[in-house]
Design an enzyme around this catalytic site. Structure first.
Site, mmCIF file in Angstrom:
data_model
loop_
_atom_site.group_PDB
_atom_site.id
_atom_site.type_symbol
_atom_site.label_atom_id
_atom_site.label_comp_id
_atom_site.label_asym_id
_atom_site.label_seq_id
_atom_site.Cartn_x
_atom_site.Cartn_y
_atom_site.Cartn_z
ATOM 1 N N SER A 266 11.018 -49.917 -34.121
ATOM 2 C CA SER A 266 9.670 -50.489 -34.161
ATOM 3 C C SER A 266 8.608 -49.404 -34.244
ATOM 4 C CB SER A 266 9.410 -51.350 -32.917
ATOM 5 O OG SER A 266 10.115 -52.551 -33.024
ATOM 6 N N ASP B 126 12.334 -48.640 -28.267
ATOM 7 C CA ASP B 126 12.588 -49.204 -29.592
ATOM 8 C C ASP B 126 12.009 -48.307 -30.692
ATOM 9 O OD1 ASP B 126 12.826 -50.713 -31.879
ATOM 10 O OD2 ASP B 126 11.960 -52.544 -31.031
ATOM 11 N N TYR C 214 16.464 -61.451 -37.000
ATOM 12 C CA TYR C 214 16.384 -60.802 -38.311
ATOM 13 C C TYR C 214 16.516 -61.821 -39.436
ATOM 14 C CZ TYR C 214 16.851 -56.238 -36.088
ATOM 15 O OH TYR C 214 16.641 -55.124 -35.342
ATOM 16 N N ARG D 7 17.201 -55.026 -29.113
ATOM 17 C CA ARG D 7 15.772 -55.346 -29.161
ATOM 18 C C ARG D 7 15.451 -56.456 -28.159
ATOM 19 N NH1 ARG D 7 13.994 -54.538 -35.383
ATOM 20 N NH2 ARG D 7 12.325 -53.155 -34.747
ATOM 21 N N GLN E 214 11.895 -52.428 -24.970
ATOM 22 C CA GLN E 214 10.788 -52.192 -25.910
ATOM 23 C C GLN E 214 10.278 -50.749 -25.905
ATOM 24 O OE1 GLN E 214 7.760 -55.222 -25.686
ATOM 25 N NE2 GLN E 214 9.036 -56.684 -26.758
HETATM 26 P P1 NAD Z 1 13.245 -55.415 -40.785
HETATM 27 O O1 NAD Z 1 12.753 -54.022 -40.920
HETATM 28 O O2 NAD Z 1 14.691 -55.660 -40.603
HETATM 29 O O3 NAD Z 1 12.767 -56.243 -42.083
HETATM 30 C C1 NAD Z 1 11.425 -56.284 -42.470
HETATM 31 C C2 NAD Z 1 11.017 -57.692 -42.804
HETATM 32 O O4 NAD Z 1 11.565 -58.068 -44.083
HETATM 33 C C3 NAD Z 1 11.487 -58.757 -41.811
HETATM 34 O O5 NAD Z 1 10.370 -59.417 -41.275
HETATM 35 C C4 NAD Z 1 12.352 -59.682 -42.669
HETATM 36 O O6 NAD Z 1 12.255 -61.028 -42.258
HETATM 37 C C5 NAD Z 1 11.762 -59.456 -44.041
HETATM 38 N N1 NAD Z 1 12.615 -59.905 -45.142
HETATM 39 C C6 NAD Z 1 13.960 -59.773 -45.291
HETATM 40 N N2 NAD Z 1 14.379 -60.328 -46.433
HETATM 41 C C7 NAD Z 1 13.277 -60.837 -47.040
HETATM 42 C C8 NAD Z 1 13.077 -61.526 -48.264
HETATM 43 N N3 NAD Z 1 14.093 -61.815 -49.060
HETATM 44 N N4 NAD Z 1 11.810 -61.905 -48.587
HETATM 45 C C9 NAD Z 1 10.785 -61.614 -47.763
HETATM 46 N N5 NAD Z 1 10.907 -60.967 -46.588
HETATM 47 C C10 NAD Z 1 12.148 -60.577 -46.235
HETATM 48 O O7 NAD Z 1 12.458 -56.200 -39.655
HETATM 49 P P2 NAD Z 1 11.800 -55.681 -38.312
HETATM 50 O O8 NAD Z 1 10.441 -55.203 -38.567
HETATM 51 O O9 NAD Z 1 12.762 -54.764 -37.654
HETATM 52 O O10 NAD Z 1 11.680 -57.049 -37.495
HETATM 53 C C11 NAD Z 1 12.760 -57.976 -37.479
HETATM 54 C C12 NAD Z 1 12.624 -58.951 -36.341
HETATM 55 O O11 NAD Z 1 12.793 -58.302 -35.098
HETATM 56 C C13 NAD Z 1 11.296 -59.651 -36.274
HETATM 57 O O12 NAD Z 1 11.554 -60.973 -35.915
HETATM 58 C C14 NAD Z 1 10.577 -58.957 -35.186
HETATM 59 O O13 NAD Z 1 9.585 -59.757 -34.580
HETATM 60 C C15 NAD Z 1 11.731 -58.689 -34.250
HETATM 61 N N6 NAD Z 1 11.447 -57.599 -33.317
HETATM 62 C C16 NAD Z 1 11.700 -57.804 -31.987
HETATM 63 C C17 NAD Z 1 11.445 -56.779 -31.093
HETATM 64 C C18 NAD Z 1 11.698 -56.949 -29.621
HETATM 65 O O14 NAD Z 1 11.836 -58.041 -29.154
HETATM 66 N N7 NAD Z 1 11.773 -55.870 -28.885
HETATM 67 C C19 NAD Z 1 10.983 -55.568 -31.531
HETATM 68 C C20 NAD Z 1 10.753 -55.392 -32.905
HETATM 69 C C21 NAD Z 1 11.015 -56.432 -33.794
#
Ligand code: NAD
Length: 375
Positions: A130, A127, A224, A119, A124
């Site tokens: 996402s 991805d 994460y 990621r 992007q």
């Molecule tokens: P994910 O699907 O792994 O998890 C969903 C959400 O659940 C996350 O925000 C996580 O913090 C939250 N979570 C986990 N345990 C929890 C708890 N006990 N209580 C409350 N919330 C909890 O996450 P995702 O949507 O794949 O995103 C994860 C990270 O990756 C984020 O920081 C996002 O900004 C980042 N991201 C980066 C890129 C990129 O740079 N290309 C793309 C997508 C996401």
């Protein structure tokens, strides 16, 4: 270079890995696109649409292909039909799909897992986690608003004021943020919580109210979340309980990579919700954020209807497929030398290619998977 598009066979899977509108881009690269008849049926793409776009319908597509495109990992039997030296791009959750990984290794297939694409900014457009989370988050908000037998926005009418619905979203990653944005557009009052430090700012930027429980953030590797300890989990539930009790709608999306979804909401917390409340848990297939949730079912807990997500992205199969196909096309293009006859030539020194490669030349090349399965 022959590229095969498979007809997905897993129950509940309605998406397809390539859509007619992108076939022309593959042809322009120098690929011949072979589509298994009926591949797009469940995503509302007809065989005729693929043919009109320049593809060829072929029941034997997989056997001839240099590269197979799929959403779900193919059955080991299908893998064994592939040519040695051919490649596969699909979702490939290596922990759950050891048998498929072994079949790919033994068949000499080079495989790339969409969920392992790093990621980083450059990746992007590739991805798929996402893009599919974006679909699931939107769907969660729409399902919840359909089940709720109340208004979402506040309205002032001659017959009096209708109060807005109160929505709580737990987990504000890609899916949660999309659920928040959709509920905001529908006029609800939205509060949201996530354990990552940056989440509050992201929630506020959508006009929703971040819930501050006064607990330490749980940021882990690569942006994460980390797993909660039992003590943290109990304290977090205790502090979240009044917010959940006050919600007309609760949407949960929390996940920790590679692990069971964290349980954020106990049965007792749901039992404290008001009559008519709605709970939508899109982490249900990963074990669920809500105690008692069942994937693919609506169960009644106390006075609330609790909807457990199953194949949520397949509930919007055409747009989910369009976005996934664009992700696959971006990855494929980065690995292909275009020309009159394109050549699939992934550069394994590239961070993205190396990050998502699982098998190559009869060996498992993804280190955690090699440790898990061997060789
Ligand atoms: P994910 O699907 O792994 O998890 C969903 C959400 O659940 C996350 O925000 C996580 O913090 C939250 N979570 C986990 N345990 C929890 C708890 N006990 N209580 C409350 N919330 C909890 O996450 P995702 O949507 O794949 O995103 C994860 C990270 O990756 C984020 O920081 C996002 O900004 C980042 N991201 C980066 C890129 C990129 O740079 N290309 C793309 C997508 C996401």
């Amino acid at each position: 270079m022959k590229v095969a598009v498979v007809r997905e066979t897993r129950p509940g899977e309605a998406r397809v890995a390539m859509v007619p509108e992108l076939v022309g881009e593959l042809t322009a690269l120098g690929c011949l696109v072979l589509v298994e008849p009926g591949a797009g049926d469940r995503a509302e793409f007809t065989d005729e649409a693929y043919v009109d776009a320049g593809a060829v319908l072929d029941e034997g597509a997989v056997r001839q292909a240099d590269l197979v495109l799929a959403v779900q990992p193919p059955d080991p039997a299908v893998v064994r039909e592939m040519r040695s030296g051919a490649a596969l791009i699909s979702f490939l959750p290596v922990r759950q799909e050891r048998e498929v990984v072994v079949a790919l290794r033994d068949a000499g297939v080079t495989s790339f897992a969409m969920e392992l694409v790093p990621r980083i900014s450059r990746a992007q457009p590739m991805d798929a986690l996402s893009s599919q989370a974006f679909v699931a988050g939107y769907r969660a908000a729409i399902v919840a608003s359909g089940l709720l037998r109340r208004f979402l926005p506040m309205s002032i009418t001659a017959a009096g004021t209708v109060p807005p619905a109160e929505v709580v979203v737990l987990g504000a990653g890609v899916a949660g943020l999309q659920a928040i944005a959709t509920m905001q557009r529908l006029g609800a009052v939205v509060r949201a919580y996530d354990v990552r430090a940056s989440a509050a700012e992201e929630i506020a930027s959508l006009g929703a109210v971040p819930i501050d429980l006064g607990l330490a953030p749980l940021d882990g590797a690569a942006g994460y979340a980390r797993e909660m300890t039992a003590a943290r989990s109990a304290r977090q539930q205790e502090l979240l309980a009044p917010y959940v009790a006050n919600a007309d709608v609760l949407i949960t999306t929390a996940a920790v990579p590679g692990l069971r979804a964290p349980v954020l909401v106990s049965r007792a917390m749901v039992e404290a919700m008001r009559p008519g409340s709605v709970v939508v848990d899109i982490a249900a297939e990963a074990g669920g954020n809500v105690e008692g949730v069942r994937p693919g079912e609506i169960v009644r807990i106390g006075q609330a209807q609790v909807w457990g997500g199953a194949d949520v992205t397949s509930q919007l199969p055409a747009p989910a497929s369009q976005l996934y196909a664009r992700n696959v096309l971006s990855l494929l293009t980065s690995m292909t030398l275009p020309g009159d006859s394109a050549v699939f030539a992934p550069d394994f020194a590239d961070e993205i290619v190396a990050g998502c490669a699982v098998t190559r030349d009869g060996a498992i090349v993804h280190p955690p998977t090699r440790d898990l399965i061997g060789g």
